[in-house]
Design a protein around this motif. Structure first.
Motif, PDB file in Angstrom:
ATOM      1  N   VAL A  25      38.091  32.723  45.802  1.00 37.63           N
ATOM      2  CA  VAL A  25      36.890  31.929  46.975  1.00 37.63           C
ATOM      3  C   VAL A  25      36.981  32.514  48.337  1.00 37.63           C
ATOM      4  O   VAL A  25      38.516  33.064  48.861  1.00 37.63           O
ATOM      5  CB  VAL A  25      36.828  31.133  47.367  1.00 37.63           C
ATOM      6  CG1 VAL A  25      38.138  30.437  47.441  1.00 37.63           C
ATOM      7  CG2 VAL A  25      35.471  30.556  47.857  1.00 37.63           C
ATOM      8  N   GLY A  26      36.537  34.226  49.213  1.00 36.82           N
ATOM      9  CA  GLY A  26      37.339  34.216  50.568  1.00 36.82           C
ATOM     10  C   GLY A  26      38.047  35.204  49.998  1.00 36.82           C
ATOM     11  O   GLY A  26      38.389  35.520  50.938  1.00 36.82           O
ATOM     12  N   GLU A  27      37.699  36.396  49.345  1.00 37.29           N
ATOM     13  CA  GLU A  27      38.966  37.178  49.393  1.00 37.29           C
ATOM     14  C   GLU A  27      38.218  39.333  49.345  1.00 37.29           C
ATOM     15  O   GLU A  27      37.278  38.799  48.730  1.00 37.29           O
ATOM     16  CB  GLU A  27      39.715  36.916  47.803  1.00 37.29           C
ATOM     17  CG  GLU A  27      40.828  35.987  47.913  1.00 37.29           C
ATOM     18  CD  GLU A  27      42.320  36.044  49.358  1.00 37.29           C
ATOM     19  OE1 GLU A  27      41.840  37.178  49.487  1.00 37.29           O
ATOM     20  OE2 GLU A  27      42.807  35.158  49.249  1.00 37.29           O
ATOM     21  N   SER A  28      38.497  39.834  49.752  1.00 39.06           N
ATOM     22  CA  SER A  28      37.961  40.895  49.905  1.00 39.06           C
ATOM     23  C   SER A  28      38.689  41.980  48.655  1.00 39.06           C
ATOM     24  O   SER A  28      39.260  41.535  47.957  1.00 39.06           O
ATOM     25  CB  SER A  28      38.885  41.510  50.695  1.00 39.06           C
ATOM     26  OG  SER A  28      39.770  42.251  50.761  1.00 39.06           O
ATOM     27  N   ILE A  29      37.941  42.729  47.964  1.00 39.17           N
ATOM     28  CA  ILE A  29      37.994  43.449  46.795  1.00 39.17           C
ATOM     29  C   ILE A  29      39.427  44.457  47.273  1.00 39.17           C
ATOM     30  O   ILE A  29      40.388  44.233  46.369  1.00 39.17           O
ATOM     31  CB  ILE A  29      37.206  44.133  46.574  1.00 39.17           C
ATOM     32  CG1 ILE A  29      35.856  43.334  46.365  1.00 39.17           C
ATOM     33  CG2 ILE A  29      36.849  45.123  45.584  1.00 39.17           C
ATOM     34  CD1 ILE A  29      34.637  44.404  45.190  1.00 39.17           C
ATOM     35  N   PRO A  30      39.582  44.441  48.316  1.00 37.41           N
ATOM     36  CA  PRO A  30      40.779  44.863  48.307  1.00 37.41           C
ATOM     37  C   PRO A  30      42.427  43.965  47.685  1.00 37.41           C
ATOM     38  O   PRO A  30      43.682  44.845  47.128  1.00 37.41           O
ATOM     39  CB  PRO A  30      41.191  45.918  49.443  1.00 37.41           C
ATOM     40  CG  PRO A  30      39.476  46.110  50.155  1.00 37.41           C
ATOM     41  CD  PRO A  30      38.722  44.695  49.582  1.00 37.41           C
TER      42      PRO A  30
ATOM     43  N   ALA B 107      31.991  41.724  43.083  1.00 41.19           N
ATOM     44  CA  ALA B 107      33.563  41.163  42.919  1.00 41.19           C
ATOM     45  C   ALA B 107      33.415  41.490  41.335  1.00 41.19           C
ATOM     46  O   ALA B 107      34.908  41.476  40.932  1.00 41.19           O
ATOM     47  CB  ALA B 107      33.827  40.096  43.200  1.00 41.19           C
ATOM     48  N   VAL B 108      32.969  40.915  40.966  1.00 42.04           N
ATOM     49  CA  VAL B 108      32.616  40.563  39.062  1.00 42.04           C
ATOM     50  C   VAL B 108      32.501  42.771  38.517  1.00 42.04           C
ATOM     51  O   VAL B 108      32.720  42.714  37.849  1.00 42.04           O
ATOM     52  CB  VAL B 108      31.213  40.509  38.947  1.00 42.04           C
ATOM     53  CG1 VAL B 108      31.275  40.338  37.217  1.00 42.04           C
ATOM     54  CG2 VAL B 108      31.655  38.267  38.694  1.00 42.04           C
ATOM     55  N   ASP B 109      31.600  43.245  39.772  1.00 42.46           N
ATOM     56  CA  ASP B 109      31.617  44.975  39.232  1.00 42.46           C
ATOM     57  C   ASP B 109      33.077  44.893  39.408  1.00 42.46           C
ATOM     58  O   ASP B 109      33.364  45.488  38.636  1.00 42.46           O
ATOM     59  CB  ASP B 109      30.866  45.553  40.298  1.00 42.46           C
ATOM     60  CG  ASP B 109      29.423  45.162  39.648  1.00 42.46           C
ATOM     61  OD1 ASP B 109      28.846  44.332  38.807  1.00 42.46           O
ATOM     62  OD2 ASP B 109      28.460  45.482  40.895  1.00 42.46           O
ATOM     63  N   PHE B 110      33.991  44.836  40.278  1.00 45.73           N
ATOM     64  CA  PHE B 110      35.079  45.397  39.963  1.00 45.73           C
ATOM     65  C   PHE B 110      36.458  44.879  39.473  1.00 45.73           C
ATOM     66  O   PHE B 110      36.927  45.440  38.628  1.00 45.73           O
ATOM     67  CB  PHE B 110      36.156  45.215  42.344  1.00 45.73           C
ATOM     68  CG  PHE B 110      37.052  45.530  41.463  1.00 45.73           C
ATOM     69  CD1 PHE B 110      37.342  46.738  41.756  1.00 45.73           C
ATOM     70  CD2 PHE B 110      38.486  44.328  41.433  1.00 45.73           C
ATOM     71  CE1 PHE B 110      38.942  46.898  42.153  1.00 45.73           C
ATOM     72  CE2 PHE B 110      39.890  45.071  41.353  1.00 45.73           C
ATOM     73  CZ  PHE B 110      40.116  46.455  41.925  1.00 45.73           C
TER      74      PHE B 110
END
Length: 173
Positions: A76-81, A121-124
């Protein structure tokens, strides 16, 4: 505080607590499991919050599967990088060496600001995890959301992600 649990959350918790031989995990009504990669796997259920697991590496509490495992991840609340950094750190630490299947919960409020904001996020995760060549089921409702299903970490788990779109997760005592 958190108040009374909803019916689904309580029912899922009690099903796991009262499990005799096995119990099939069911998402709440209207929430379908999503197959990201077909296949079946059986192993010890492990995992949890991605950022916490990555930050525990190098400590006595680090996730270090010793046998075939099904890895559950959510955040929760994280960036993709940051998600990318956590996964890479876990790969270098050998966390994925014994993983035979992956279950993905919600990645609530995980953003891709400053990059291609269309990439979720799920795509990544689907892109990054495809190199592992294991079955992957997403939208598993056992995370920070409500209603929330109970995952009994440490038990034997079987996951099946069928070509026809059927997905099933079963826990065994």
């Amino acid at each position: 505080l958190l108040g009374q649990p909803d019916g689904y959350t309580l029912e899922s918790f009690l099903a796991v607590c009262n499990m005799e031989k096995s119990v099939t995990f069911l998402n709440p009504p209207g929430e379908q499991l999503q197959i990201l990669r077909e296949g079946s796997a059986q192993g010890r259920l492990t995992g949890g919050n991605l950022s916490v697991l990555a930050r525990a590496l190098g400590t006595p509490y680090a996730l270090a599967p010793r046998e075939e495992s099904i890895l559950f991840l959510e955040d929760v609340g994280e960036s993709i990088p940051r998600i990318h950094m956590y996964l890479t750190q876990m790969r270098y630490a050998g966390v994925f060496d014994k993983v035979c299947g992956i279950l993905l919960g919600d990645f609530t409020d995980c953003t891709n600001e400053g990059y291609d904001e269309r990439l979720t996020a799920v795509d990544f995760l689907k892109y990054w995890l495809k190199a592992l060549k294991v079955p992957i089921i997403a939208n598993v409702c056992s995370d920070h959301r409500r209603p929330m299903g109970t995952f009994p970490l440490g038990v034997l788990c079987r996951m099946e992600a069928e070509r026809d779109g059927r997905a099933e997760i079963t826990f065994f005592r």
